[in-house]
Design a protein around this motif. Structure first.
Motif, mmCIF file in Angstrom:
data_model
loop_
_atom_site.group_PDB
_atom_site.id
_atom_site.type_symbol
_atom_site.label_atom_id
_atom_site.label_comp_id
_atom_site.label_asym_id
_atom_site.label_seq_id
_atom_site.Cartn_x
_atom_site.Cartn_y
_atom_site.Cartn_z
ATOM 1 N N GLY A 300 70.798 103.537 -37.032
ATOM 2 C CA GLY A 300 69.433 103.701 -37.515
ATOM 3 C C GLY A 300 68.598 102.519 -37.097
ATOM 4 N N LEU A 301 67.304 102.688 -37.069
ATOM 5 C CA LEU A 301 66.407 101.603 -36.715
ATOM 6 C C LEU A 301 66.349 100.593 -37.853
ATOM 7 C CD1 LEU A 301 63.495 103.723 -35.174
ATOM 8 C CD2 LEU A 301 65.395 102.618 -33.982
ATOM 9 N N MET A 302 65.795 99.402 -37.559
ATOM 10 C CA MET A 302 65.638 98.394 -38.587
ATOM 11 C C MET A 302 64.797 98.969 -39.721
ATOM 12 S SD MET A 302 66.683 95.381 -39.269
ATOM 13 C CE MET A 302 67.196 94.836 -37.638
ATOM 14 N N GLY A 303 65.261 98.768 -40.959
ATOM 15 C CA GLY A 303 64.559 99.315 -42.106
ATOM 16 C C GLY A 303 65.043 100.691 -42.508
ATOM 17 N N SER A 304 66.059 101.202 -41.817
ATOM 18 C CA SER A 304 66.574 102.542 -42.121
ATOM 19 C C SER A 304 67.495 102.546 -43.334
ATOM 20 C CB SER A 304 67.325 103.109 -40.915
ATOM 21 O OG SER A 304 68.459 102.310 -40.619
ATOM 22 N N GLY A 305 67.963 101.367 -43.752
ATOM 23 C CA GLY A 305 68.848 101.281 -44.909
ATOM 24 C C GLY A 305 70.313 101.125 -44.562
ATOM 25 N N ARG A 306 70.613 100.749 -43.304
ATOM 26 C CA ARG A 306 72.020 100.632 -42.883
ATOM 27 C C ARG A 306 72.775 99.597 -43.711
ATOM 28 N NH1 ARG A 306 70.818 98.994 -36.836
ATOM 29 N NH2 ARG A 306 69.879 97.393 -38.130
ATOM 30 N N SER A 307 72.318 98.351 -43.663
ATOM 31 C CA SER A 307 73.000 97.279 -44.398
ATOM 32 C C SER A 307 72.910 97.509 -45.898
ATOM 33 C CB SER A 307 72.388 95.920 -44.036
ATOM 34 O OG SER A 307 72.535 95.660 -42.652
ATOM 35 N N LEU A 309 72.937 100.228 -47.478
ATOM 36 C CA LEU A 309 73.907 101.232 -47.901
ATOM 37 C C LEU A 309 75.237 100.575 -48.266
ATOM 38 C CD1 LEU A 309 74.936 104.103 -48.321
ATOM 39 C CD2 LEU A 309 75.332 104.256 -45.843
ATOM 40 N N LEU A 310 75.737 99.717 -47.400
ATOM 41 C CA LEU A 310 77.000 99.035 -47.693
ATOM 42 C C LEU A 310 76.874 98.190 -48.948
ATOM 43 C CD1 LEU A 310 78.314 97.834 -44.197
ATOM 44 C CD2 LEU A 310 78.488 100.072 -45.290
ATOM 45 N N ARG A 311 75.780 97.460 -49.063
ATOM 46 C CA ARG A 311 75.598 96.567 -50.210
ATOM 47 C C ARG A 311 75.411 97.347 -51.508
ATOM 48 N NH1 ARG A 311 74.571 91.217 -49.122
ATOM 49 N NH2 ARG A 311 74.729 90.672 -46.924
ATOM 50 N N SER A 312 74.795 98.514 -51.429
ATOM 51 C CA SER A 312 74.642 99.344 -52.620
ATOM 52 C C SER A 312 76.001 99.855 -53.098
ATOM 53 C CB SER A 312 73.705 100.514 -52.325
ATOM 54 O OG SER A 312 73.566 101.353 -53.454
ATOM 55 N N ILE A 313 76.807 100.335 -52.170
ATOM 56 C CA ILE A 313 78.147 100.813 -52.528
ATOM 57 C C ILE A 313 78.951 99.717 -53.213
ATOM 58 C CG2 ILE A 313 80.353 101.610 -51.576
ATOM 59 C CD1 ILE A 313 78.695 102.985 -49.341
ATOM 60 N N LEU A 314 78.822 98.496 -52.713
ATOM 61 C CA LEU A 314 79.598 97.365 -53.219
ATOM 62 C C LEU A 314 78.986 96.730 -54.461
ATOM 63 C CD1 LEU A 314 80.353 95.782 -49.740
ATOM 64 C CD2 LEU A 314 82.028 96.871 -51.240
ATOM 65 N N GLY A 315 77.798 97.180 -54.863
ATOM 66 C CA GLY A 315 77.184 96.663 -56.084
ATOM 67 C C GLY A 315 76.458 95.354 -55.932
ATOM 68 N N ILE A 316 76.091 94.983 -54.690
ATOM 69 C CA ILE A 316 75.425 93.697 -54.481
ATOM 70 C C ILE A 316 74.001 93.844 -53.959
ATOM 71 C CG2 ILE A 316 77.555 92.401 -54.159
ATOM 72 C CD1 ILE A 316 77.153 92.628 -51.138
ATOM 73 N N GLN A 317 73.487 95.075 -53.897
ATOM 74 C CA GLN A 317 72.107 95.285 -53.484
ATOM 75 C C GLN A 317 71.224 95.242 -54.731
ATOM 76 O OE1 GLN A 317 70.783 95.567 -50.447
ATOM 77 N NE2 GLN A 317 68.715 95.877 -51.241
ATOM 78 N N PRO A 318 70.237 94.332 -54.776
ATOM 79 C CA PRO A 318 69.372 94.268 -55.963
ATOM 80 C C PRO A 318 68.656 95.592 -56.192
ATOM 81 C CG PRO A 318 69.069 92.334 -54.563
ATOM 82 C CD PRO A 318 69.898 93.299 -53.785
#
Length: 516
Positions: A300-307, A309-318
């Motif tokens: 996905g392009l920058m801003g698509s939510g790639r990184s 997504l991983l951080r949300s799954i792991l519980g570290i995305q604010p």
């Protein structure tokens, strides 16, 4: 031919008796764009630090001439005054300050790019911020001048560095891996800016991405083991020859063979959504699954939510997460990395130096810090002999090049640092490995070695979720590729006769010929 703008003559530099550069010589003429390529550890960054004044005159051998005069720089400020600016691979920004403050930090009113000694005069805040915003708008960078740098993505921080360098109106601008965190759209925009500035500036462009090198450069100078081994005209060479000169051998990246994966998925994500603290949608009903031994690529392009997504799954995305995550058939709700690690899920972050490694500690410390409990004796003390065996085994398995495993990680090349970070998580024997830009800032030779490591881990049954901004990397490693756009899944593609164009169409919102 006119006199060279820059002349490097027999420049050498050593650290503790080990040569980083050995009698390097070359010339650059005004208006050229010269690509400087080489594996990590070849001496590129050391040479650029000499040219920009980071390593002052007297701390290296040989001579450097700029505009016909011998350079004797004592600091980067002197380098900038002489007309040489550099954008380092590792960003040099103050995270707690705003974009505008980072742009004009060494200047006073009227903020025209000239260093000033009158830094305690009153700040003209209105002019200060307006001029900063005008600069960002002129370059076409979507960055707010009043934004705090630590709140920006890695890509936008890189844009701030680029804007600052252009603001200084350098005669010679050194760009050290400037696109390592940029999307394809942002890269293309940067290239247009560089082409537009060619009449005003001369460029040294350092990159591991040969497609960028061949698009921008007039000539390609190759460093290997601290020596300038050749200078090639772009029109008279190709990528295969450049790679041979860089690594001293031909490099062949394998294509991913299609596979079928049977059995239940080890990781399943169902309608995962995420909102920021300010209620901005980051992810919207993302669903996917991955099986043991499979590599799932995320594009996905920058801003698509790639990184994110991983951080949300792991519980570290604010922010706030909704939806379900299932691991080995059980519903989980990880709230931090430690909880995920307990379930044998490991994460390699995008920014290895900020989020992944203890730079001032030894290689052995970094490799075993996550598995100390495995090296405890029956009395609860650390079994040093067992730890040493584990460290040596990991270093050999991952091919980390070092003189002493107690050396601080910060002295290693980028590729070897990345291998140490991979070794740190591999030591956990994870069942799922999440990788966020695993080869960012890594040279071609080290990149090939990391690809081999990832393939080996998958062949041993590890599930891999791979986020990468490099489409050739995704195509080389992934069994399937899921494409995100603005936090939503645009589609999943089997990696069989898949092309970059098909991926980009989805990433840009084109579905069956129409824009989403």
């Amino acid at each position: 031919m006119s006199s060279p703008l820059l002349s490097v003559s027999k420049v050498s530099k050593s650290f503790d008796g080990i040569f980083a550069l050995r009698e390097v010589s070359f010339e650059i003429f005004e208006g050229e764009c010269i690509a400087l390529v080489g594996e990590n550890g070849a001496g590129k960054s050391t040479l650029m630090k000499i040219l920009s004044g980071v390593w002052p005159s007297g701390k290296y051998g040989g001579d450097v001439f700029f505009e016909g005069k011998k350079l004797a720089l004592k600091s980067p400020v002197e380098g900038r005054k002489s007309g040489i600016s550099i954008i380092h691979q590792e960003l040099c920004l103050f995270p707690k300050l705003s974009v505008a403050e980072n742009l004009f930090l060494t200047e006073s009113f009227p903020y025209d790019g000239t260093p000033s000694n009158k830094l305690f005069e009153r700040v003209h805040w209105k002019a200060f911020e307006e001029k900063a915003q005008c600069l960002m708008d002129e370059l076409g960078f979507d960055v707010e001048a009043r934004a705090i740098v630590e709140d920006l993505s890695v890509a936008k921080r890189q844009l701030v560095e680029i804007a600052r360098a252009f603001h200084h109106k350098a005669r010679l601008l050194i760009l050290d891996e400037p696109t390592s965190a940029l999307s394809q759209v942002e890269v293309e925009h940067l290239f247009r800016v560089i082409q537009r500035m060619r009449g005003q500036m001369t460029f040294i462009y350092i990159s591991h991405k040969l497609d960028e090198v061949f698009e921008l450069a007039d000539r390609i100078i190759v460093l290997r083991d601290g020596q300038a081994v050749t200078s090639l005209k772009k029109s008279e060479t190709d990528a295969a020859q450049v790679i041979r000169e860089m690594v001293g051998r031909p490099v062949h990246l394998e294509e991913k063979a299609p596979k079928d994966f049977d059995g239940d998925p080890i990781l399943k994500v169902n309608r995962l959504s995420h909102e920021s603290d300010s209620a901005k949608t980051i992810l919207k009903e993302v669903s996917f699954e991955v099986c043991s031994g499979e590599v799932l690529g995320i594009s996905g392009l920058m801003g698509s939510g790639r990184s994110e997504l991983l951080r949300s799954i792991l519980g570290i995305q604010p922010g706030t997460r909704t939806g379900e995550v299932w691991f080995e058939g059980n519903k989980v709700n990880w709230e931090n990395i430690s909880q995920a690690m307990e379930d044998k899920v490991a994460f390699v972050p995008e920014d290895r130096k900020r989020d992944g490694l203890f730079l001032d500690h030894g290689i052995d410390f970094n490799l075993t810090i996550a598995t100390l409990d495995q090296n405890l004796s029956g009395t609860g003390t650390l079994a040093l002999s067992e730890e040493k065996k584990r460290v040596k085994s990991l270093i050999e398995r991952l091919g980390v090049k070092c003189f002493d495993f107690k050396s601080p990680v910060k002295v290693l090349s980028g590729g070897n640092q990345q291998k140490v970070l991979l070794g740190k998580v591999v030591a956990l024997s994870p069942k799922v490995l999440m990788l966020d830009e695993p080869t960012r800032g890594v040279d071609i030779g080290a990149k090939e070695e990391i690809y081999t490591i990832i393939r080996q881990l998958a062949s041993e049954g590890m599930a891999v979720v791979l986020v990468s901004s490099e489409l050739p990397e995704l195509l080389a490693l992934s069994d399937r590729i899921m494409v995100l756009r603005e936090g939503k899944v645009m589609g999943e593609l089997q990696n069989h006769k898949l092309t970059q164009e098909k991926i980009m169409l989805l990433a840009a919102g084109e579905v069956n010929g129409s824009r989403s």
